[in-house]
Design a protein around this motif. Structure first.
Motif, PDB file in Angstrom:
ATOM      1  N   THR A  29       0.849  -1.187   0.000  1.00 42.41           N
ATOM      2  CA  THR A  29       0.000   0.000   0.000  1.00 42.41           C
ATOM      3  C   THR A  29       0.882   1.234   0.000  1.00 42.41           C
ATOM      4  OG1 THR A  29      -1.669  -1.210   1.274  1.00 42.41           O
ATOM      5  CG2 THR A  29      -1.849   1.196   1.236  1.00 42.41           C
ATOM      6  N   LEU A  30       0.504   2.216  -0.817  1.00 36.78           N
ATOM      7  CA  LEU A  30       1.223   3.485  -0.907  1.00 36.78           C
ATOM      8  C   LEU A  30       0.315   4.583  -0.378  1.00 36.78           C
ATOM      9  CD1 LEU A  30       3.752   5.005  -2.101  1.00 36.78           C
ATOM     10  CD2 LEU A  30       2.371   5.320  -4.166  1.00 36.78           C
ATOM     11  N   TYR A  31       0.784   5.305   0.628  1.00 37.22           N
ATOM     12  CA  TYR A  31       0.048   6.428   1.188  1.00 37.22           C
ATOM     13  C   TYR A  31       0.714   7.695   0.668  1.00 37.22           C
ATOM     14  CZ  TYR A  31      -1.674   2.803   4.304  1.00 37.22           C
ATOM     15  OH  TYR A  31      -2.240   1.656   4.803  1.00 37.22           O
ATOM     16  N   VAL A  32       0.007   8.428  -0.185  1.00 33.74           N
ATOM     17  CA  VAL A  32       0.591   9.590  -0.851  1.00 33.74           C
ATOM     18  C   VAL A  32       0.178  10.865  -0.124  1.00 33.74           C
ATOM     19  CG1 VAL A  32       0.832  10.825  -3.038  1.00 33.74           C
ATOM     20  CG2 VAL A  32       0.443   8.354  -3.051  1.00 33.74           C
ATOM     21  N   SER A  33       1.165  11.658   0.271  1.00 37.56           N
ATOM     22  CA  SER A  33       0.906  12.965   0.869  1.00 37.56           C
ATOM     23  C   SER A  33       0.109  13.824  -0.090  1.00 37.56           C
ATOM     24  CB  SER A  33       2.224  13.690   1.171  1.00 37.56           C
ATOM     25  OG  SER A  33       2.924  13.047   2.186  1.00 37.56           O
ATOM     26  N   LEU A  77      -9.189   8.788  -2.371  1.00 37.27           N
ATOM     27  CA  LEU A  77      -8.741  10.082  -2.875  1.00 37.27           C
ATOM     28  C   LEU A  77      -9.456  11.172  -2.095  1.00 37.27           C
ATOM     29  CD1 LEU A  77      -7.093  11.684  -4.992  1.00 37.27           C
ATOM     30  CD2 LEU A  77      -9.117  11.599  -6.456  1.00 37.27           C
ATOM     31  N   ASN A  78      -8.704  11.886  -1.279  1.00 36.67           N
ATOM     32  CA  ASN A  78      -9.256  13.005  -0.528  1.00 36.67           C
ATOM     33  C   ASN A  78      -8.886  14.297  -1.237  1.00 36.67           C
ATOM     34  OD1 ASN A  78     -10.307  11.315   1.425  1.00 36.67           O
ATOM     35  ND2 ASN A  78      -8.475  11.413   2.684  1.00 36.67           N
ATOM     36  N   LYS A 102      -9.689   4.669 -15.145  1.00 36.26           N
ATOM     37  CA  LYS A 102     -10.630   3.660 -14.630  1.00 36.26           C
ATOM     38  C   LYS A 102     -10.487   3.475 -13.117  1.00 36.26           C
ATOM     39  CE  LYS A 102     -11.113   1.114 -18.954  1.00 36.26           C
ATOM     40  NZ  LYS A 102     -10.466   1.925 -19.904  1.00 36.26           N
ATOM     41  N   ILE A 103     -10.328   4.594 -12.418  1.00 36.29           N
ATOM     42  CA  ILE A 103     -10.165   4.588 -10.967  1.00 36.29           C
ATOM     43  C   ILE A 103     -11.544   4.431 -10.319  1.00 36.29           C
ATOM     44  CG2 ILE A 103      -9.374   5.917  -8.971  1.00 36.29           C
ATOM     45  CD1 ILE A 103      -7.518   7.452 -10.977  1.00 36.29           C
ATOM     46  N   LYS A 104     -11.625   3.571  -9.321  1.00 40.32           N
ATOM     47  CA  LYS A 104     -12.836   3.396  -8.511  1.00 40.32           C
ATOM     48  C   LYS A 104     -12.412   3.622  -7.066  1.00 40.32           C
ATOM     49  CE  LYS A 104     -15.574   2.042 -11.823  1.00 40.32           C
ATOM     50  NZ  LYS A 104     -16.583   2.967 -12.325  1.00 40.32           N
ATOM     51  N   GLN A 105     -12.586   4.852  -6.579  1.00 40.86           N
ATOM     52  CA  GLN A 105     -12.051   5.231  -5.282  1.00 40.86           C
ATOM     53  C   GLN A 105     -13.130   5.762  -4.347  1.00 40.86           C
ATOM     54  OE1 GLN A 105     -12.237   7.248  -7.833  1.00 40.86           O
ATOM     55  NE2 GLN A 105     -12.897   9.157  -6.938  1.00 40.86           N
ATOM     56  N   ALA A 106     -12.917   5.525  -3.068  1.00 39.62           N
ATOM     57  CA  ALA A 106     -13.706   6.213  -2.057  1.00 39.62           C
ATOM     58  C   ALA A 106     -13.115   7.617  -1.958  1.00 39.62           C
ATOM     59  CB  ALA A 106     -13.595   5.485  -0.719  1.00 39.62           C
ATOM     60  N   SER A 107     -13.976   8.623  -1.822  1.00 38.84           N
ATOM     61  CA  SER A 107     -13.488  10.010  -1.812  1.00 38.84           C
ATOM     62  C   SER A 107     -14.178  10.846  -0.761  1.00 38.84           C
ATOM     63  CB  SER A 107     -13.743  10.685  -3.166  1.00 38.84           C
ATOM     64  OG  SER A 107     -12.803  10.305  -4.117  1.00 38.84           O
ATOM     65  N   GLU A 117       0.676  28.478   1.509  1.00 37.73           N
ATOM     66  CA  GLU A 117       0.956  29.670   0.695  1.00 37.73           C
ATOM     67  C   GLU A 117      -0.228  30.053  -0.186  1.00 37.73           C
ATOM     68  OE1 GLU A 117       5.812  29.425   0.639  1.00 37.73           O
ATOM     69  OE2 GLU A 117       4.762  28.671  -1.129  1.00 37.73           O
ATOM     70  N   THR A 118      -0.075  29.956  -1.491  1.00 35.09           N
ATOM     71  CA  THR A 118      -1.094  30.428  -2.447  1.00 35.09           C
ATOM     72  C   THR A 118      -1.909  29.291  -3.055  1.00 35.09           C
ATOM     73  OG1 THR A 118       0.591  30.318  -4.170  1.00 35.09           O
ATOM     74  CG2 THR A 118       0.278  32.448  -3.079  1.00 35.09           C
ATOM     75  N   LEU A 119      -1.823  28.101  -2.474  1.00 36.76           N
ATOM     76  CA  LEU A 119      -2.441  26.918  -3.071  1.00 36.76           C
ATOM     77  C   LEU A 119      -3.949  26.872  -2.826  1.00 36.76           C
ATOM     78  CD1 LEU A 119       0.423  24.481  -2.179  1.00 36.76           C
ATOM     79  CD2 LEU A 119      -0.052  25.549  -4.401  1.00 36.76           C
ATOM     80  N   LYS A 120      -4.680  26.324  -3.818  1.00 30.03           N
ATOM     81  CA  LYS A 120      -6.132  26.284  -3.787  1.00 30.03           C
ATOM     82  C   LYS A 120      -6.719  24.876  -3.701  1.00 30.03           C
ATOM     83  CE  LYS A 120      -6.402  30.360  -6.778  1.00 30.03           C
ATOM     84  NZ  LYS A 120      -7.388  31.297  -6.232  1.00 30.03           N
ATOM     85  N   VAL A 121      -5.900  23.848  -4.073  1.00 28.92           N
ATOM     86  CA  VAL A 121      -6.408  22.484  -4.098  1.00 28.92           C
ATOM     87  C   VAL A 121      -5.284  21.506  -3.767  1.00 28.92           C
ATOM     88  CG1 VAL A 121      -6.061  22.198  -6.594  1.00 28.92           C
ATOM     89  CG2 VAL A 121      -7.804  20.827  -5.433  1.00 28.92           C
ATOM     90  N   GLU A 122      -5.627  20.438  -3.053  1.00 28.69           N
ATOM     91  CA  GLU A 122      -4.656  19.422  -2.662  1.00 28.69           C
ATOM     92  C   GLU A 122      -5.303  18.050  -2.775  1.00 28.69           C
ATOM     93  OE1 GLU A 122      -1.909  18.493   1.289  1.00 28.69           O
ATOM     94  OE2 GLU A 122      -2.513  20.531   0.824  1.00 28.69           O
ATOM     95  N   LEU A 123      -4.583  17.091  -3.345  1.00 26.77           N
ATOM     96  CA  LEU A 123      -5.089  15.730  -3.572  1.00 26.77           C
ATOM     97  C   LEU A 123      -4.247  14.727  -2.789  1.00 26.77           C
ATOM     98  CD1 LEU A 123      -5.408  15.985  -7.465  1.00 26.77           C
ATOM     99  CD2 LEU A 123      -7.197  16.429  -5.762  1.00 26.77           C
ATOM    100  N   GLU A 124      -4.912  13.960  -1.942  1.00 22.93           N
ATOM    101  CA  GLU A 124      -4.237  12.962  -1.095  1.00 22.93           C
ATOM    102  C   GLU A 124      -4.794  11.583  -1.453  1.00 22.93           C
ATOM    103  OE1 GLU A 124      -3.829  13.172   3.569  1.00 22.93           O
ATOM    104  OE2 GLU A 124      -5.825  12.517   2.988  1.00 22.93           O
ATOM    105  N   ALA A 125      -3.900  10.614  -1.687  1.00 26.25           N
ATOM    106  CA  ALA A 125      -4.360   9.311  -2.192  1.00 26.25           C
ATOM    107  C   ALA A 125      -3.776   8.131  -1.417  1.00 26.25           C
ATOM    108  CB  ALA A 125      -3.993   9.176  -3.669  1.00 26.25           C
ATOM    109  N   THR A 126      -4.516   7.026  -1.466  1.00 24.37           N
ATOM    110  CA  THR A 126      -4.041   5.725  -1.017  1.00 24.37           C
ATOM    111  C   THR A 126      -4.132   4.802  -2.232  1.00 24.37           C
ATOM    112  OG1 THR A 126      -4.910   6.123   1.201  1.00 24.37           O
ATOM    113  CG2 THR A 126      -4.342   3.841   0.631  1.00 24.37           C
ATOM    114  N   VAL A 127      -3.022   4.111  -2.522  1.00 28.58           N
ATOM    115  CA  VAL A 127      -2.934   3.263  -3.710  1.00 28.58           C
ATOM    116  C   VAL A 127      -2.480   1.883  -3.277  1.00 28.58           C
ATOM    117  CG1 VAL A 127      -2.038   3.164  -6.071  1.00 28.58           C
ATOM    118  CG2 VAL A 127      -2.059   5.357  -4.871  1.00 28.58           C
ATOM    119  N   VAL A 128      -3.029   0.849  -3.886  1.00 24.85           N
ATOM    120  CA  VAL A 128      -2.666  -0.528  -3.542  1.00 24.85           C
ATOM    121  C   VAL A 128      -2.035  -1.229  -4.735  1.00 24.85           C
ATOM    122  CG1 VAL A 128      -4.366  -0.776  -1.697  1.00 24.85           C
ATOM    123  CG2 VAL A 128      -4.992  -1.375  -4.044  1.00 24.85           C
ATOM    124  N   LYS A 129      -1.326  -2.274  -4.431  1.00 28.84           N
ATOM    125  CA  LYS A 129      -0.704  -3.118  -5.463  1.00 28.84           C
ATOM    126  C   LYS A 129      -0.941  -4.566  -5.093  1.00 28.84           C
ATOM    127  CE  LYS A 129       3.542  -1.946  -6.720  1.00 28.84           C
ATOM    128  NZ  LYS A 129       4.998  -1.909  -6.800  1.00 28.84           N
TER     129      LYS A 129
END
Length: 129
Positions: A29-33, A77-78, A102-107, A117-129
């Motif tokens: 499992t990969l936990y992506v910041s 995907l948060n 073809k992603i099927k994710q809980a969000s 800083e000046t950021l407006k959007v951030e995407l955080e993910a969990t990926v499995v293998k």
């Protein structure tokens, strides 16, 4: 690896997410910041929401593939944004990316007071293998 999608209803299908994903027999499992529109020099974008969303998606995909995973195996995907209203004007960009892989994710989508800083959007993910 085995993935089972749990959708007691149909309405979420039009919104490109699922209610739950069960994963069995995964290798890792990969936990992506949270990935944002920060360039390779570490500079935060001052661009509009559409541009920042596009850059955040590209950064998320880069981290996932560099780790040896595939975007199609994102199971969570948060999405954090400083303006849901502004994000929804370009949300089709994210939905098209999800469909293409073809992603099927809980969000979960959360509007927050501020991001770095000046950021407006951030995407955080969990990926499995």
């Amino acid at each position: 690896m085995e993935k089972k999608i749990i959708n007691p209803w149909k309405w979420q299908d039009d919104r490109n997410y699922v209610q739950a994903v069960e994963v069995k027999h995964s290798e890792s499992t990969l936990y992506v910041s949270g990935q944002t529109a920060i360039n390779a020099r570490g500079e935060s974008s001052t661009a509009n929401m559409k541009t920042q969303l596009t850059e955040a998606i590209a950064n998320l995909e880069k981290v996932i593939t560099q780790a040896g995973y595939e975007c199609k195996n994102i199971v969570r995907l948060n999405i954090y944004t400083t303006s849901s209203e502004e994000l929804f004007t370009c949300f089709n960009i994210l939905q098209e990316w999800i469909s293409r892989h073809k992603i099927k994710q809980a969000s979960t989508l959360l509007e927050v007071k501020s991001l770095f800083e000046t950021l407006k959007v951030e995407l955080e993910a969990t990926v499995v293998k």
